[in-house]
Design an enzyme around this catalytic site. Structure first.
Site, PDB file in Angstrom:
ATOM      1  N   TRP A 325       0.839  -1.208   0.000  1.00 64.75           N
ATOM      2  CA  TRP A 325       0.000   0.000   0.000  1.00 64.75           C
ATOM      3  C   TRP A 325       0.867   1.249   0.000  1.00 64.75           C
ATOM      4  O   TRP A 325       0.513   2.272  -0.589  1.00 64.75           O
ATOM      5  CB  TRP A 325      -0.911  -0.001   1.228  1.00 64.75           C
ATOM      6  CG  TRP A 325      -1.765   1.221   1.381  1.00 64.75           C
ATOM      7  CD1 TRP A 325      -3.020   1.435   0.888  1.00 64.75           C
ATOM      8  CD2 TRP A 325      -1.437   2.421   2.102  1.00 64.75           C
ATOM      9  NE1 TRP A 325      -3.480   2.678   1.246  1.00 64.75           N
ATOM     10  CE2 TRP A 325      -2.526   3.303   1.989  1.00 64.75           C
ATOM     11  CE3 TRP A 325      -0.305   2.823   2.830  1.00 64.75           C
ATOM     12  CZ2 TRP A 325      -2.524   4.564   2.583  1.00 64.75           C
ATOM     13  CZ3 TRP A 325      -0.306   4.079   3.415  1.00 64.75           C
ATOM     14  CH2 TRP A 325      -1.414   4.933   3.283  1.00 64.75           C
ATOM     15  N   HIS A 326       2.031   1.161   0.663  1.00 63.21           N
ATOM     16  CA  HIS A 326       2.883   2.337   0.791  1.00 63.21           C
ATOM     17  C   HIS A 326       3.572   2.723  -0.512  1.00 63.21           C
ATOM     18  O   HIS A 326       3.967   3.882  -0.673  1.00 63.21           O
ATOM     19  CB  HIS A 326       3.936   2.104   1.872  1.00 63.21           C
ATOM     20  CG  HIS A 326       3.393   2.239   3.267  1.00 63.21           C
ATOM     21  ND1 HIS A 326       2.751   1.220   3.921  1.00 63.21           N
ATOM     22  CD2 HIS A 326       3.379   3.298   4.119  1.00 63.21           C
ATOM     23  CE1 HIS A 326       2.374   1.632   5.117  1.00 63.21           C
ATOM     24  NE2 HIS A 326       2.741   2.885   5.267  1.00 63.21           N
ATOM     25  N   GLY A 327       3.739   1.807  -1.411  1.00 62.85           N
ATOM     26  CA  GLY A 327       4.391   2.200  -2.653  1.00 62.85           C
ATOM     27  C   GLY A 327       4.754   1.031  -3.534  1.00 62.85           C
ATOM     28  O   GLY A 327       4.806  -0.123  -3.099  1.00 62.85           O
ATOM     29  N   PHE A 482       2.318   8.432  -1.021  1.00 65.49           N
ATOM     30  CA  PHE A 482       1.615   7.166  -0.858  1.00 65.49           C
ATOM     31  C   PHE A 482       0.130   7.310  -1.109  1.00 65.49           C
ATOM     32  O   PHE A 482      -0.581   6.340  -1.124  1.00 65.49           O
ATOM     33  CB  PHE A 482       1.846   6.599   0.542  1.00 65.49           C
ATOM     34  CG  PHE A 482       3.317   6.458   0.903  1.00 65.49           C
ATOM     35  CD1 PHE A 482       4.216   5.987  -0.034  1.00 65.49           C
ATOM     36  CD2 PHE A 482       3.783   6.831   2.136  1.00 65.49           C
ATOM     37  CE1 PHE A 482       5.561   5.864   0.262  1.00 65.49           C
ATOM     38  CE2 PHE A 482       5.125   6.706   2.461  1.00 65.49           C
ATOM     39  CZ  PHE A 482       6.002   6.224   1.515  1.00 65.49           C
TER      40      PHE A 482
END
Length: 482
Positions: A325-327, A482
């Protein structure tokens, strides 16, 4: 528009005056002002992406309305999956298209087959991960019949685009935030003062702690081959406080700003670096995302129920997806996997809920055991942040291998050592302030308890002075990417 910018310093009072002095007696007009202000706030970066927010708003408003009217289970599932696929489809395209394409090409190249495809120059819309998850929670909760759909499109649009938390959270649930748009709001001086106090603390975290730590974190990480292992440890510590000051600072500003307009957002950080184990850390770090994954992914998968294999599977799924999800980078996936490894022994031994209360509650100092547990948890967290910050996997392992070399025992060397020492002292004072304020919603909340105004204003002016002295080049918040 950045919270730490002159633009926002002008924008916020203008919206505040319009909201309370021109629309004070009309709830719908207040909500309309929030929608317009939020679209201006978001469009300040790139007005073209306003269409994505508008589309997501109309999509989930319509599907939510139809879900409530539909009783046929198959049709309800079709409506739900339409929302999920459409929302995650946009998120996946903008955030992960090139990642999957590049790995697809690399996989074929590994087997000796060249694939000629072109990556797209895709601009990632700011905050898309946050408002996507926020609207999804609305649809899912209606599907589960935990929430009645709204008939007020303006209120729903305000909920989706609410500018204080639009770009980097907290990710609010419709069950908590949406009803606040239905209720008449009256100005409360005490609530506004508390909001301003939290905004001030958030700006201190961002400008004094995060931005100054980032200078040395960037210097060390970007030139890690030139530094000793001991200096690389300092670099990891600088980034550890940078990301906390940056992200929790944003949350403080968002929550404080919301309070100015009569809204209550949920706490997003609860002093996570004072955690005594990794389970406690994840109950205190980015709480809105952790609980989102718990409620909408982990529990539906079976949670910690079932046999050992199911527990292991669900733990790795939740942390790996959280990392992704963060990248779109393998470093985030490794970071998520590493945190799953940290968490798993606690879950399997039923020790994941041992530390539910605040550490050393009602006491000034922790016990030796508590201090040891906090230092161990902090060390594991800082180590994992190396993968989060590294440019790629090779860089992360190179960085770590140099830490575990004989150069670890050399004296750290930094450019502008005197300034670096001042920043380290400021971080230590910051940690001390957080420690004595850990039982509050934010560290300096208890300043409001001081009876004498001179003490309160003395502390406020001291914080403002530090912000003024240590401000440097304006920097975006880390979680914007993000």
């Amino acid at each position: 528009m950045l919270f730490n910018s002159i633009d926002f310093a002008i924008f916020l009072p203008v919206v505040f005056l319009l909201y309370w002095f021109f629309a004070n007696r009309n709830l719908k007009f207040q909500n309309f002002i929030i929608v317009v202000s939020s679209y201006v706030f978001y469009g300040w970066w790139d007005w073209r992406f306003l269409s994505l927010i508008l589309f997501s708003t109309i999509l989930d408003y319509s599907i939510g309305y139809k879900l409530n009217k539909e009783n046929h289970q198959t049709k309800r599932k079709i409506l739900l999956w339409t929302s999920i696929i459409m929302n995650l489809g946009f998120l996946g395209f903008f955030k992960y298209y090139n990642f999957f394409l590049d790995n697809f090409i690399a996989a074929f190249s590994f087997f000796g087959t060249e694939v000629n495809t072109n990556s797209l120059n895709i601009i990632l819309p700011v905050g898309i991960s946050f408002y996507t998850f926020q609207t999804l929670s609305y649809t899912i909760d209606i599907y589960k019949r935990k929430l009645e759909p709204t008939k007020d499109l303006i209120s729903f649009a305000a909920f989706v685009s609410f500018f204080p938390q639009l770009v980097a959270g907290p990710i609010e649930r419709a069950t908590h935030l949406l009803p606040q748009f239905y209720r008449k709001r009256t100005f409360e001086y005490s609530k506004a003062v508390d909001g301003m106090r939290q905004i001030l603390w958030g700006l201190f975290k961002k400008i004094v702690i995060a931005d100054n730590c980032s200078r040395y974190a960037n210097m060390i990480f970007n030139n890690s081959d030139e530094y000793s292992g001991s200096t690389l440890v300092l670099g990891a510590l600088f980034f550890t406080f940078q990301i906390y000051g940056d992200f929790s600072g944003y949350s403080d500003i968002a929550i404080g700003t919301s309070r100015l307009f009569g809204f209550n957002l949920k706490q997003n950080f609860a002093f996570p670096y004072f955690s005594r184990d990794m389970a406690e850390f994840w109950r205190r770090w980015h709480i809105s995302l952790s609980t989102w994954f718990r409620d909408y992914l982990y529990i539906p998968l079976g949670g910690s129920r079932g046999n050992t294999w199911i527990k292991i599977r669900n733990t790795f799924i939740i942390f790996i997806i959280s990392g992704f999800w963060h990248g779109a980078n393998w470093t985030f996936i490794v970071w998520g996997t590493l945190n799953a490894i940290y968490f798993l022994p606690l879950l399997l031994t039923n020790n994941n809920r041992n530390n539910l209360k605040i550490v050393a509650q009602g006491k000034s100092l922790p016990t030796i055991r508590e201090l040891s547990s906090m230092l161990l948890t902090f060390g594991l967290t800082a180590f994992a942040w190396i993968f989060f910050r590294a440019k790629n996997i090779d860089h992360a392992f190179s960085y770590i291998s140099k830490i575990f070399s004989t150069s670890l025992f050399e004296t750290p060397i930094l450019h502008e050592e005197k300034k670096a020492l001042i920043i380290i002292i400021l971080v230590m004072l910051f940690v001390l302030t957080e420690w004595f304020g850990r039982e509050e919603q934010y560290a300096i909340s208890n300043i409001g308890y001081f009876e004498k105004r001179i003490y309160r204003w003395g502390l406020y002016l001291s914080i403002c002075f530090l912000i003024f002295i240590f401000q440097g080049k304006q920097q975006e918040f880390i979680y914007f990417q993000f």
